[in-house]
Write an enzyme that holds these catalytic residues in place. Structure first.
Site, mmCIF file in Angstrom:
data_model
loop_
_atom_site.group_PDB
_atom_site.id
_atom_site.type_symbol
_atom_site.label_atom_id
_atom_site.label_comp_id
_atom_site.label_asym_id
_atom_site.label_seq_id
_atom_site.Cartn_x
_atom_site.Cartn_y
_atom_site.Cartn_z
ATOM 1 N N HIS A 1 0.815 -1.223 0.000
ATOM 2 C CA HIS A 1 0.000 0.000 0.000
ATOM 3 C C HIS A 1 0.846 1.269 0.000
ATOM 4 O O HIS A 1 0.342 2.332 0.361
ATOM 5 C CB HIS A 1 -0.964 -0.017 1.200
ATOM 6 C CG HIS A 1 -2.039 -1.053 1.086
ATOM 7 N ND1 HIS A 1 -2.773 -1.521 2.157
ATOM 8 C CD2 HIS A 1 -2.512 -1.738 0.001
ATOM 9 C CE1 HIS A 1 -3.643 -2.439 1.750
ATOM 10 N NE2 HIS A 1 -3.502 -2.591 0.443
ATOM 11 N N SER B 1 -6.716 -7.608 9.817
ATOM 12 C CA SER B 1 -8.119 -8.032 9.890
ATOM 13 C C SER B 1 -8.487 -8.836 8.646
ATOM 14 O O SER B 1 -9.559 -9.430 8.602
ATOM 15 C CB SER B 1 -9.031 -6.813 10.035
ATOM 16 O OG SER B 1 -8.807 -5.923 8.961
ATOM 17 N N CYS C 1 1.825 14.044 -12.521
ATOM 18 C CA CYS C 1 2.781 13.307 -13.377
ATOM 19 C C CYS C 1 3.325 12.044 -12.704
ATOM 20 O O CYS C 1 4.167 11.359 -13.278
ATOM 21 C CB CYS C 1 3.937 14.211 -13.797
ATOM 22 S SG CYS C 1 5.190 14.470 -12.517
HETATM 23 C C1 BJW Z 1 -2.932 -7.338 16.638
HETATM 24 C C2 BJW Z 1 -2.416 -6.531 17.579
HETATM 25 C C3 BJW Z 1 -1.226 -7.046 18.169
HETATM 26 C C4 BJW Z 1 -4.149 -5.473 16.893
HETATM 27 N N1 BJW Z 1 -0.748 -8.239 17.746
HETATM 28 N N2 BJW Z 1 -2.542 -8.490 16.191
HETATM 29 C C5 BJW Z 1 -13.064 -7.748 -2.936
HETATM 30 C C6 BJW Z 1 -14.117 -7.853 -2.064
HETATM 31 C C7 BJW Z 1 -14.625 -6.722 -1.415
HETATM 32 C C8 BJW Z 1 -14.094 -5.464 -1.647
HETATM 33 C C9 BJW Z 1 -13.052 -5.360 -2.522
HETATM 34 C C10 BJW Z 1 -12.559 -6.488 -3.158
HETATM 35 N N3 BJW Z 1 -11.509 -6.102 -3.947
HETATM 36 C C11 BJW Z 1 -11.341 -4.762 -3.809
HETATM 37 C C12 BJW Z 1 -12.276 -4.276 -2.977
HETATM 38 C C13 BJW Z 1 -12.443 -2.853 -2.554
HETATM 39 C C14 BJW Z 1 -11.502 -2.413 -1.478
HETATM 40 C C15 BJW Z 1 -11.716 -3.303 -0.263
HETATM 41 O O1 BJW Z 1 -11.007 -4.252 -0.012
HETATM 42 N N4 BJW Z 1 -12.724 -2.986 0.531
HETATM 43 C C16 BJW Z 1 -13.058 -3.781 1.721
HETATM 44 C C17 BJW Z 1 -12.785 -2.937 2.967
HETATM 45 C C18 BJW Z 1 -14.484 -4.194 1.631
HETATM 46 N N5 BJW Z 1 -10.123 -2.483 -1.940
HETATM 47 C C19 BJW Z 1 -9.552 -1.485 -2.608
HETATM 48 O O2 BJW Z 1 -10.182 -0.458 -2.880
HETATM 49 C C20 BJW Z 1 -8.128 -1.659 -3.086
HETATM 50 N N6 BJW Z 1 -8.053 -1.329 -4.468
HETATM 51 C C21 BJW Z 1 -8.566 -2.101 -5.406
HETATM 52 O O3 BJW Z 1 -9.034 -3.171 -5.173
HETATM 53 O O4 BJW Z 1 -8.493 -1.556 -6.653
HETATM 54 C C22 BJW Z 1 -9.100 -2.264 -7.722
HETATM 55 C C23 BJW Z 1 -8.780 -1.483 -8.998
HETATM 56 C C24 BJW Z 1 -8.250 -2.175 -10.069
HETATM 57 C C25 BJW Z 1 -7.947 -1.473 -11.242
HETATM 58 C C26 BJW Z 1 -8.164 -0.098 -11.310
HETATM 59 C C27 BJW Z 1 -8.673 0.571 -10.226
HETATM 60 C C28 BJW Z 1 -8.990 -0.121 -9.059
HETATM 61 C C29 BJW Z 1 -7.195 -0.682 -2.383
HETATM 62 C C30 BJW Z 1 -7.129 -0.867 -0.919
HETATM 63 C C31 BJW Z 1 -6.254 0.208 -0.288
HETATM 64 C C32 BJW Z 1 -6.302 0.156 1.228
HETATM 65 N N7 BJW Z 1 -5.757 1.342 1.738
HETATM 66 C C33 BJW Z 1 -5.597 1.472 3.211
HETATM 67 C C34 BJW Z 1 -5.110 2.885 3.491
HETATM 68 C C35 BJW Z 1 -3.642 3.004 3.125
HETATM 69 C C36 BJW Z 1 -3.130 4.381 3.288
HETATM 70 C C37 BJW Z 1 -3.050 4.841 4.721
HETATM 71 O O5 BJW Z 1 -2.623 4.135 5.641
HETATM 72 O O6 BJW Z 1 -3.423 5.978 4.906
HETATM 73 O O7 BJW Z 1 -4.682 0.493 3.706
HETATM 74 S S1 BJW Z 1 -7.111 1.119 4.093
HETATM 75 C C38 BJW Z 1 -6.307 0.365 5.478
HETATM 76 O O8 BJW Z 1 -6.713 -1.034 5.565
HETATM 77 C C39 BJW Z 1 -4.813 0.363 5.141
HETATM 78 C C40 BJW Z 1 -4.403 -1.004 5.588
HETATM 79 O O9 BJW Z 1 -3.196 -1.387 4.944
HETATM 80 C C41 BJW Z 1 -5.581 -1.856 5.233
HETATM 81 C C42 BJW Z 1 -5.664 -3.153 6.004
HETATM 82 O O10 BJW Z 1 -5.828 -2.944 7.355
HETATM 83 P P1 BJW Z 1 -5.144 -3.935 8.407
HETATM 84 O O11 BJW Z 1 -3.685 -3.841 8.292
HETATM 85 O O12 BJW Z 1 -5.732 -5.279 8.285
HETATM 86 O O13 BJW Z 1 -5.526 -3.215 9.791
HETATM 87 P P2 BJW Z 1 -6.863 -3.383 10.677
HETATM 88 O O14 BJW Z 1 -6.915 -2.224 11.571
HETATM 89 O O15 BJW Z 1 -8.036 -3.659 9.839
HETATM 90 O O16 BJW Z 1 -6.610 -4.717 11.509
HETATM 91 C C43 BJW Z 1 -5.623 -4.789 12.519
HETATM 92 C C44 BJW Z 1 -5.574 -6.229 13.008
HETATM 93 O O17 BJW Z 1 -4.521 -6.338 13.935
HETATM 94 C C45 BJW Z 1 -6.848 -6.679 13.743
HETATM 95 O O18 BJW Z 1 -7.233 -7.965 13.250
HETATM 96 C C46 BJW Z 1 -6.432 -6.769 15.202
HETATM 97 O O19 BJW Z 1 -7.103 -7.816 15.919
HETATM 98 C C47 BJW Z 1 -4.954 -7.076 15.075
HETATM 99 N N8 BJW Z 1 -4.098 -6.609 16.163
HETATM 100 N N9 BJW Z 1 -3.132 -5.408 17.760
HETATM 101 C C48 BJW Z 1 -1.417 -8.937 16.783
HETATM 102 N N10 BJW Z 1 -0.556 -6.390 19.126
HETATM 103 ZN ZN ZN Z 2 4.566 16.304 -11.306
#
Ligand code: BJW
Ligand code: ZN
Length: 260
Positions: free
Chosen positions: A129, A203, A140
């Site tokens: 990401h 998650s 650009c």
């Molecule tokens: C512990 C702990 C400890 C706590 N020890 N554990 C298929 C199905 C459904 C939807 C979609 C799909 N395919 C695509 C989509 C849409 C969308 C999506 O997935 N939506 C779902 C939410 C429904 N995906 C997208 O839009 C992606 N793009 C895409 O698919 O483009 C297609 C395309 C193709 C061609 C042209 C154009 C488009 C892009 C996704 C980008 C995600 N961006 C973010 C923000 C990044 C920037 C920023 O940080 O500002 O990324 S969102 C956010 O979520 C961030 C993270 O990387 C990502 C994942 O979160 P993560 O890491 O899992 O964190 P949490 O908070 O959710 O979980 C933490 C976990 O830790 C928990 O389980 C806790 O229990 C645990 N934990 N402490 C161990 N100490």
């Molecule tokens: Zn530029």
């Protein structure tokens, strides 16, 4: 937990190629907020108002204010024992790759710290990401190191591209945006050929990143999940370690390092 730990150690000893897919939970013990859950960032902020290209087009000042705040927060955080344990594993074993969804750069810092004399470090992660520490031109696509001080007085004071003067944005992947194709291909290829995938602190809700561990599973490999809560991947894991990632990874991987 002890039985699960033993099972995980057995799987680890048998594995030749390994990927570790990490999420925000691995950085929680460093003080970086996760996204979801009771203390997650999305409790206080709306993803669609901050982490989409539409939000940036509508209100770049608010989006930059949020990223400026997060950059400042992350700059005060350090890699924890979980990042370091994975970096040491990847350094000592060429067939181990860290694949992270995190944009906080803590895996990169751990890789550099654990291999201070090797540049580039062989333990550098694949960052699905992007990186919060870089800016990218919205016109650009040129990349620049991220400005630490973001002046949100007006659109004219926001970071600008050195090449075309376009408005810079954080070099991260927002909802609805495609991940870098080469980066994603590399992650899926490695996961597909891995015997073992650690799924750490995610998650597993956000795709396509959440599908990476499935590539290992569908090719006959095993999953070890490390998470304080259950996820949709838990039923598919051959071992589930339900405890904070820092301590679990240290315990699990120190034995492996010794036996390698
Ligand atoms: C512990 C702990 C400890 C706590 N020890 N554990 C298929 C199905 C459904 C939807 C979609 C799909 N395919 C695509 C989509 C849409 C969308 C999506 O997935 N939506 C779902 C939410 C429904 N995906 C997208 O839009 C992606 N793009 C895409 O698919 O483009 C297609 C395309 C193709 C061609 C042209 C154009 C488009 C892009 C996704 C980008 C995600 N961006 C973010 C923000 C990044 C920037 C920023 O940080 O500002 O990324 S969102 C956010 O979520 C961030 C993270 O990387 C990502 C994942 O979160 P993560 O890491 O899992 O964190 P949490 O908070 O959710 O979980 C933490 C976990 O830790 C928990 O389980 C806790 O229990 C645990 N934990 N402490 C161990 N100490
Ligand atoms: Zn530029």
């Amino acid at each position: 937990m002890n039985e699960e730990l033993e099972q995980a150690q057995t799987l680890l000893r048998a594995a030749r190629s390994i990927v570790a897919v990490t999420g925000a939970g691995i950085s929680a013990e460093s003080g970086v907020p996760t996204f979801r859950g009771s203390k997650g960032l999305w409790k206080s902020y709306q993803p669609e108002e901050l982490a989409t290209p539409e939000a940036f087009a509508r209100d770049p000042l608010t989006v930059w204010e949020w990223y400026g705040w997060r950059r400042g927060l992350i700059a005060t955080c350090s890699p924890n024992s979980g990042h370091r344990a994975l970096a040491r594993l990847a350094l000592s074993h060429p067939e181990v790759t860290i694949i992270t969804q995190n944009v906080d750069g803590l895996h990169v810092r751990a890789a550099q710290e654990e291999a201070a004399d090797i540049d580039p470090s062989p333990a550098l992660p694949i960052e699905l990401h992007g990186s919060i520490d870089r800016d990218r031109c919205s016109a650009c696509d040129a990349r620049q190191p991220g400005s630490q001080e973001i002046d949100i007085t007006s659109i004219d004071t926001l970071p600008r591209c050195d090449r075309c003067s376009g408005l810079m944005r954080p070099d991260v992947v927002w909802f609805g945006e495609a991940l870098d194709e080469m980066v994603l291909d590399r992650a899926f290829t490695l996961a597909h050929s891995a015997d073992l995938c650690f799924v750490v602190g995610t998650s597993a809700l956000v795709h396509p990143a959440a599908s990476v561990p499935l590539a290992t599973l569908h090719n006959g490999g095993k999953l070890i999940e490390i998470n304080i809560q259950e996820t949709a991947l838990t039923p598919y894991a051959s071992a589930t370690l339900a405890a904070p990632a820092g301590s679990v990874l240290t315990t699990l991987l120190s034995g492996y390092d010794n036996s390698a």
